[in-house]
Design an enzyme around this catalytic site. Structure first.
Site, PDB file in Angstrom:
ATOM      1  CG  HIS A  46     -10.134  -0.782   3.052  1.00 54.86           C
ATOM      2  ND1 HIS A  46      -8.926  -0.051   2.926  1.00 54.86           N
ATOM      3  CD2 HIS A  46     -11.105  -0.561   2.003  1.00 54.86           C
ATOM      4  CE1 HIS A  46      -9.130   0.743   1.711  1.00 54.86           C
ATOM      5  NE2 HIS A  46     -10.160   0.466   1.297  1.00 54.86           N
TER       6      HIS A  46
ATOM      7  CG  HIS B 155      -8.522  -1.212   8.100  1.00 54.57           C
ATOM      8  ND1 HIS B 155      -8.161  -2.462   7.534  1.00 54.57           N
ATOM      9  CD2 HIS B 155      -8.338  -0.240   7.033  1.00 54.57           C
ATOM     10  CE1 HIS B 155      -7.676  -2.379   6.508  1.00 54.57           C
ATOM     11  NE2 HIS B 155      -7.847  -1.103   5.933  1.00 54.57           N
TER      12      HIS B 155
ATOM     13  CB  THR C 229      -4.015   0.994   0.367  1.00 52.09           C
ATOM     14  OG1 THR C 229      -4.684   0.899   1.712  1.00 52.09           O
ATOM     15  CG2 THR C 229      -4.986   0.444  -0.724  1.00 52.09           C
ATOM     16  CB  THR C 230      -0.802   0.024   4.627  1.00 55.48           C
ATOM     17  OG1 THR C 230      -1.145  -1.342   4.561  1.00 55.48           O
ATOM     18  CG2 THR C 230      -1.732   1.029   4.831  1.00 55.48           C
TER      19      THR C 230
ATOM     20  CG  HIS D  74      -8.317   3.966   4.657  1.00 56.68           C
ATOM     21  ND1 HIS D  74      -6.744   3.775   4.999  1.00 56.68           N
ATOM     22  CD2 HIS D  74      -8.467   2.653   4.432  1.00 56.68           C
ATOM     23  CE1 HIS D  74      -6.272   2.795   4.844  1.00 56.68           C
ATOM     24  NE2 HIS D  74      -7.468   1.789   4.719  1.00 56.68           N
TER      25      HIS D  74
ATOM     26  CG  HIS E 271      -0.558   2.656  10.478  1.00 55.07           C
ATOM     27  ND1 HIS E 271       0.626   3.903   9.991  1.00 55.07           N
ATOM     28  CD2 HIS E 271       0.427   1.734  10.874  1.00 55.07           C
ATOM     29  CE1 HIS E 271       2.031   3.406  10.273  1.00 55.07           C
ATOM     30  NE2 HIS E 271       1.738   2.123  10.806  1.00 55.07           N
TER      31      HIS E 271
HETATM   32 ZN   LIG Z   1      -7.400  -0.018   4.223  1.00 51.86          ZN
END
Ligand SMILES: [Zn+2]
Length: 258
Positions: free
Chosen positions: A141, A122, A208-209, A124, A97
């Protein structure tokens, strides 16, 4: 090429899961999809997350979801962030992801009386959070957890500009295959990446996942940092558009430090 490969793997995984669930359902009353596959588009995209698993219900029923558009934040005296981070060995993981940097012993973040251990960061693309309706090309994040299990995430925006030397060891050698992990050659210091300008926006949100769990303390740094277009492109070759759509603010108030 890469995309095709992962699509085949996903459908294989889905089929296995459906068969397994049918098998389990024959013997038991319910069949949970604890590891249900989710994605950023198509049949298992963000609008469907809440229906993919009983564990993901917060994704559609939650009232304090992330990310949000940050606007009309109320200015107040927010407690300063204290970053007690240290140099730490790390592993760069392609988790299917995003690209995630797992930190072995990074130290912690203190906000007033609260202490959270830094576990990983990680990325985005584009940034999940927006400020006054605008998204940045990238966000990192930094995920922290307290001893009690509470999560705090620091979001750091990136604009394109000069090369980010501190992240060069990461971006110059990204693991291209899903589930691939590469051990870093040297140590990394998260405090240097975050920098010294720690004015922030604060609000209560969620992961957010999936499973979109709420009760996450969000700290969004106002000052973006930079990375080069080449570094951004290297990330986008693997993950482009891995950002959840903006969620309604509902009854929440976003605060900002001076
Ligand atoms: Zn994140």
């Amino acid at each position: 090429m890469n995309k095709k490969k992962s699509r085949i793997r996903i459908s294989g995984f889905k089929l296995t899961q459906i068969l397994l669930c049918l098998f389990i359902a024959a013997g038991f009353a319910s069949c949970k999809h604890e590891n249900a596959h989710w994605a950023y588009g198509g049949d298992s995209g963000p609008e469907q997350w809440g229906d993919l698993s009983t564990d993901f219900q917060a994704c559609k029923l939650g009232k304090n979801q992330s990310p949000i558009d940050i606007s009309n934040a109320k200015t107040t005296d927010l407690t300063a962030l204290t970053l007690n981070y240290q140099d730490t060995p790390y592993v760069v993981e392609n988790n299917g992801h995003s690209i995630q940097i797992n930190l072995e012993n990074a130290g912690n973040l203190t906000i007033g009386e609260d202490t959270y251990k830094l576990l990983q960061f990680h990325f985005h693309n584009p940034s999940e959070e927006a400020v006054d309706g605008q998204r940045f090309p990238l966000v990192a994040h930094f995920v922290h957890k307290s001893d009690a299990g509470d999560l705090a995430v620091i979001a750091l925006f990136f604009t394109t500009g000069k090369e980010n030397a501190l992240l060069k060891p990461v971006f110059s050698n990204l693991p291209a295959e899903e589930k691939e992990s590469l051990k870093g050659d040297s140590a990394i210091n998260p405090a240097s990446i975050l920098g010294n300008e720690l004015a922030y926006y604060a609000y209560n949100g969620s992961l957010t996942t999936p499973p979109c769990s709420e009760g996450v303390r969000w700290i969004v740094l106002k000052k973006p940092t930079e990375l080069s277009i080449e570094q951004l492109s290297a990330f986008k070759e693997l993950y482009s558009g891995n950002a959840r759509p903006l969620q309604p603010l509902n009854a929440r108030q976003v605060l900002q430090s001076r």
